[in-house]
Design a protein around this motif. Structure first.
Motif, mmCIF file in Angstrom:
data_model
loop_
_atom_site.group_PDB
_atom_site.id
_atom_site.type_symbol
_atom_site.label_atom_id
_atom_site.label_comp_id
_atom_site.label_asym_id
_atom_site.label_seq_id
_atom_site.Cartn_x
_atom_site.Cartn_y
_atom_site.Cartn_z
ATOM 1 N N PHE A 110 1.130 -1.081 -0.069
ATOM 2 C CA PHE A 110 -0.289 0.426 0.136
ATOM 3 C C PHE A 110 1.107 0.832 -0.056
ATOM 4 C CE2 PHE A 110 -1.757 3.087 2.233
ATOM 5 C CZ PHE A 110 -3.279 3.004 1.542
ATOM 6 N N VAL A 111 1.819 1.062 0.985
ATOM 7 C CA VAL A 111 2.880 2.073 0.615
ATOM 8 C C VAL A 111 3.190 2.528 -0.308
ATOM 9 C CG1 VAL A 111 5.249 3.306 2.495
ATOM 10 C CG2 VAL A 111 3.206 2.321 4.002
ATOM 11 N N ILE A 112 4.196 1.357 -0.608
ATOM 12 C CA ILE A 112 4.720 1.402 -1.840
ATOM 13 C C ILE A 112 3.522 2.270 -3.232
ATOM 14 C CG2 ILE A 112 5.557 0.021 -4.042
ATOM 15 C CD1 ILE A 112 7.008 -1.519 -2.259
ATOM 16 N N ARG A 113 2.549 1.350 -3.382
ATOM 17 C CA ARG A 113 1.933 1.968 -4.755
ATOM 18 C C ARG A 113 1.702 3.269 -4.333
ATOM 19 N NH1 ARG A 113 -0.775 -3.178 -2.683
ATOM 20 N NH2 ARG A 113 -2.720 -2.221 -1.898
ATOM 21 N N TYR A 114 1.330 4.014 -3.632
ATOM 22 C CA TYR A 114 0.851 5.191 -2.805
ATOM 23 C C TYR A 114 1.810 6.488 -2.553
ATOM 24 C CZ TYR A 114 -4.353 3.648 -3.179
ATOM 25 O OH TYR A 114 -5.493 2.783 -3.822
ATOM 26 N N LYS A 115 3.184 5.798 -3.580
ATOM 27 C CA LYS A 115 4.207 6.271 -2.923
ATOM 28 C C LYS A 115 4.450 7.016 -1.300
ATOM 29 C CE LYS A 115 4.556 7.318 -7.788
ATOM 30 N NZ LYS A 115 5.393 5.945 -8.294
ATOM 31 N N GLY A 116 4.256 6.368 -0.717
ATOM 32 C CA GLY A 116 5.246 7.164 0.841
ATOM 33 C C GLY A 116 3.745 7.254 1.126
ATOM 34 N N ALA A 117 2.173 7.207 0.735
ATOM 35 C CA ALA A 117 0.805 7.460 1.949
ATOM 36 C C ALA A 117 0.805 8.301 2.373
ATOM 37 C CB ALA A 117 0.343 6.013 2.660
ATOM 38 N N GLU A 118 1.398 9.765 2.220
ATOM 39 C CA GLU A 118 1.846 10.976 2.889
ATOM 40 C C GLU A 118 -0.126 11.290 3.267
ATOM 41 O OE1 GLU A 118 3.392 13.704 4.613
ATOM 42 O OE2 GLU A 118 4.336 12.694 3.144
ATOM 43 N N PHE A 119 -1.089 10.776 2.570
ATOM 44 C CA PHE A 119 -2.356 10.842 3.618
ATOM 45 C C PHE A 119 -2.621 10.123 4.889
ATOM 46 C CE2 PHE A 119 -2.380 7.488 0.166
ATOM 47 C CZ PHE A 119 -3.490 6.459 0.543
ATOM 48 N N ILE A 120 -2.123 9.135 5.178
ATOM 49 C CA ILE A 120 -2.552 8.378 6.663
ATOM 50 C C ILE A 120 -1.061 9.153 7.457
ATOM 51 C CG2 ILE A 120 -2.664 6.265 5.433
ATOM 52 C CD1 ILE A 120 -0.772 5.080 5.611
ATOM 53 N N LYS A 121 -0.718 9.776 7.564
ATOM 54 C CA LYS A 121 -0.161 9.980 8.241
ATOM 55 C C LYS A 121 -0.525 10.974 9.098
ATOM 56 C CE LYS A 121 4.319 10.032 5.831
ATOM 57 N NZ LYS A 121 5.686 11.061 4.944
ATOM 58 N N ASN A 122 -0.519 11.203 10.425
ATOM 59 C CA ASN A 122 -0.836 12.366 11.301
ATOM 60 C C ASN A 122 -0.296 13.604 11.052
ATOM 61 O OD1 ASN A 122 -2.459 13.155 13.411
ATOM 62 N ND2 ASN A 122 -1.811 12.149 14.682
ATOM 63 N N PRO A 123 -1.135 14.734 10.522
ATOM 64 C CA PRO A 123 -1.113 16.158 10.427
ATOM 65 C C PRO A 123 -0.142 16.715 11.823
ATOM 66 C CG PRO A 123 -2.925 16.216 10.356
ATOM 67 C CD PRO A 123 -2.866 14.288 9.911
ATOM 68 N N ALA A 124 -0.771 16.236 12.609
ATOM 69 C CA ALA A 124 -0.442 16.539 14.436
ATOM 70 C C ALA A 124 1.358 17.056 14.447
ATOM 71 C CB ALA A 124 -1.096 16.509 15.192
ATOM 72 N N ARG A 125 1.960 15.958 13.433
ATOM 73 C CA ARG A 125 3.269 15.370 13.919
ATOM 74 C C ARG A 125 4.717 16.958 13.907
ATOM 75 N NH1 ARG A 125 2.503 14.055 8.963
ATOM 76 N NH2 ARG A 125 3.637 14.256 7.746
ATOM 77 N N ASP A 126 3.867 17.911 13.020
ATOM 78 C CA ASP A 126 4.054 18.770 12.840
ATOM 79 C C ASP A 126 3.872 19.920 13.540
ATOM 80 O OD1 ASP A 126 6.118 17.282 10.512
ATOM 81 O OD2 ASP A 126 4.034 17.575 9.109
ATOM 82 N N MET A 127 3.149 19.638 14.333
ATOM 83 C CA MET A 127 2.972 20.562 14.928
ATOM 84 C C MET A 127 3.761 20.404 16.622
ATOM 85 S SD MET A 127 -1.458 20.386 15.219
ATOM 86 C CE MET A 127 -1.098 21.388 16.083
ATOM 87 N N THR A 128 3.878 21.848 16.906
ATOM 88 C CA THR A 128 4.399 21.726 18.568
ATOM 89 C C THR A 128 3.972 21.211 19.749
ATOM 90 O OG1 THR A 128 3.085 23.388 19.330
ATOM 91 C CG2 THR A 128 4.810 23.601 18.242
ATOM 92 N N TRP A 129 4.060 20.385 20.524
ATOM 93 C CA TRP A 129 3.684 19.562 21.429
ATOM 94 C C TRP A 129 2.997 20.009 22.193
ATOM 95 C CZ3 TRP A 129 3.627 20.398 27.453
ATOM 96 C CH2 TRP A 129 3.616 19.291 27.593
ATOM 97 N N MET A 130 2.979 21.503 22.652
ATOM 98 C CA MET A 130 2.007 22.365 23.916
ATOM 99 C C MET A 130 0.377 22.469 22.169
ATOM 100 S SD MET A 130 3.183 25.388 25.262
ATOM 101 C CE MET A 130 1.283 25.826 25.639
ATOM 102 N N GLY A 131 1.234 22.600 20.510
ATOM 103 C CA GLY A 131 -0.316 22.791 20.194
ATOM 104 C C GLY A 131 -1.273 21.354 19.638
ATOM 105 N N TYR A 132 0.111 19.552 20.170
ATOM 106 C CA TYR A 132 -1.069 18.806 19.458
ATOM 107 C C TYR A 132 -1.757 18.741 20.612
ATOM 108 C CZ TYR A 132 -1.352 13.939 19.782
ATOM 109 O OH TYR A 132 -2.239 12.700 19.876
ATOM 110 N N ASN A 133 -1.261 18.895 21.708
ATOM 111 C CA ASN A 133 -2.133 18.219 22.938
ATOM 112 C C ASN A 133 -3.359 19.634 23.545
ATOM 113 O OD1 ASN A 133 -1.444 15.743 24.336
ATOM 114 N ND2 ASN A 133 1.090 16.973 23.340
#
Length: 502
Positions: free
Chosen positions: A437-460
């Motif tokens: 699945f990850v290969i078919r969709y070239k890393g499958a960016e859309f299944i990653k949590n967008p919160a990973r780029d947020m600060t700890w304070m922002g995520y919580n």
């Protein structure tokens, strides 16, 4: 790392024993594996880059200790003495191996990099080198460090850090200890250990495309992690779409037969067999004499055959119903219908083999995740924990007789086995689906949590909560101030009226 010549998935690993690479090759993918474990008859499209074969005690310095002495190590000391130093040393052994260095000089195209998630983070840089998605695989179950990185819910009240032993995880002190250790491990890993891994990247990986992201960022943006766990046995928890449980990957149907002498021994054990194996690192022949004699005296009283992995050629004063071997094919043995009890150290792989075959167990935890695995087995009703310091003839005899003769343990083991196998796809097919699945969709960016780029304070949502709190405090303060002012004015008015009346 799997090799794909621009078309198919790939896999890097240092020591992962899971059959993912072989299965990818059987499905037609061109696979290259960095490994210290040579396969006997691999498919022609399965390519091995061999790592120098060294033991952990060689690379971290000093002689091999009696592993039983590690039973008293705290989780913190176990990290300091074994995991941190061993991880750095083994990663360097991998990158400094002659064939690995030669391989890294080649210009090859890969579609996916798969790495074992076990203290070898420098290898994640291969995903950047080949401009390929990164997938991770754990051999030990859940990983708190990764959960924090990708913003998977931690659920610290019910999910214990993987290498922490807590007798009552749900108690206040258990939850407090879990919180402390999770923070301790993550901060040491991020601020100290990852810097050491970064140094290895700079030392051994040349001509990487610029700019080179940090290993922390590479792992944070990994496309997939496959966990060697399953909610039928492990504590259930919430997972992101790209965090997938595949517990029991190695439990595919084996084509290997038992050696003839073992097959005969097991077949002819009409009262059943008690199987004893403390794994590859913990050697039974290093048991203190008093504890060894306690085992022998109890085994002598059993009508069952006892099969024990004993690393010497012979065992003095062994009873007639005891058979010893320096090595035993565990997966095939546990699949035999005459196995009635498994006595082990509680390693996850062996525990899963017992679960798969519906076998009750008695576990003697020594280090790492072993206590947690056994605690779950005890809670599920098919296992008992025997602490190393509590090994004596009376206690051992009591536990063995209880598990052998109380039908509840065997019944519970069968129930857990049934639900462990009850899945839409088996573990290996599930892993294959998600990797492809990850290969078919070239890393499958859309299944990653967008919160990973947020600060700890922002995520919580702490910044939002603080803002709301400030607004509430200001509103309450204004209201209180207005009430006080009005009260003060009314008092002045009453005072003026009283003065006029006087």
């Amino acid at each position: 790392m799997g090799r794909s010549n621009g078309q198919e998935p790939c896999r890097p690993e240092a020591s992962c024993k899971l059959p993912i690479g072989l299965e990818l090759a059987r499905r037609g993918h061109n696979v290259t594996v960095i490994t210290a474990n040579k396969e006997d008859n691999p498919p022609p499209n399965y390519h091995e880059v061999m790592v120098d074969d060294k033991k952990i005690w060689e690379v971290i310095g000093g002689e091999r200790p009696n592993v039983f002495t590690m039973v008293q190590l705290s989780a913190e000391r176990f990290h300091e003495k074994i995991l941190w130093n061993g991880g750095i040393a083994f990663t360097e052994v991998t990158l400094n191996s002659t064939k690995v260095k030669s391989f890294l000089k080649q210009d090859i195209k890969f579609d996916l990099v798969i790495c074992e998630q076990f203290f070898q983070e420098a290898l994640y840089a291969l995903a950047h080198k080949y401009n390929a998605p990164l997938a991770l695989v754990t051999t030990f179950g859940n990983c708190m460090r990764h959960n924090i990185l990708v913003r998977n819910p931690l659920q610290l009240a019910t999910t214990v850090s993987e290498f922490l032993d807590i007798e009552e995880p749900g108690s206040f002190w258990g939850r407090l200890r879990n919180l402390y250790f999770t923070a301790y491990e993550f901060l040491w890993w991020k601020l100290w250990y990852m810097e050491k891994q970064e140094d290895l990247v700079k030392k051994y990986m040349f001509n990487l495309p610029q700019p080179v992201p940090s290993l922390y960022e590479i792992q944070k943006n990994s496309s997939l992690i496959l966990l060697n766990s399953h909610f039928s046995f492990d504590a259930p928890m919430a997972f992101l779409p790209n965090v997938v449980e595949v517990g029991g990957l190695h439990l595919i149907k084996t084509e290997k037969d038992l050696p003839k002498d073992l097959q005969k021994l097991l077949d002819e054990s009409h009262h059943g067999v008690v199987y004893v194996n403390f794994g590859s690192n913990v050697r039974s022949n290093e048991l203190p004499v008093a504890k060894r004699d306690a085992f022998l005296n109890v085994f002598r009283k059993l009508k069952q055959t006892v099969l024990w992995k004993w690393e010497d050629d012979s065992l003095k004063d062994a009873p007639s119903n005891l058979a010893v071997r320096p090595w035993l094919p565990q997966k095939e043995i546990l699949a035999h219908p005459n196995i009635k009890l498994f006595i082990s150290h509680g390693g996850l792989i062996g525990t899963q083999e017992a679960i798969y075959n519906g076998i009750p167990l008695i576990g003697i935890p020594i280090y790492a995740d072993q206590f947690n695995n056994l605690l779950l087995a005890e809670e599920r009703g098919f296992g008992k924990i025997l602490q190393f310091q509590d090994i004596n003839e009376n206690r051992l005899e009591q536990l063995i007789n209880d598990v052998l003769h109380n039908k509840t343990y065997a019944d519970n083991a069968k129930v857990v086995s049934e639900r462990f196998k009850d899945r839409p796809l088996n573990a290996l097919d599930t892993a294959m689906y998600w990797l492809e699945f990850v290969i078919r969709y070239k890393g499958a960016e859309f299944i990653k949590n967008p919160a990973r780029d947020m600060t700890w304070m922002g995520y919580n949502m702490l910044d939002v909560y603080v803002c709301i709190l400030i607004v509430l405090v200001c509103a309450v303060s204004i209201i209180l101030y207005a009430v006080l002012q009005i009260t003060h004015m009314l008092r002045l008015k009453d005072f003026s009226k009283q003065k006029k009346m006087d």
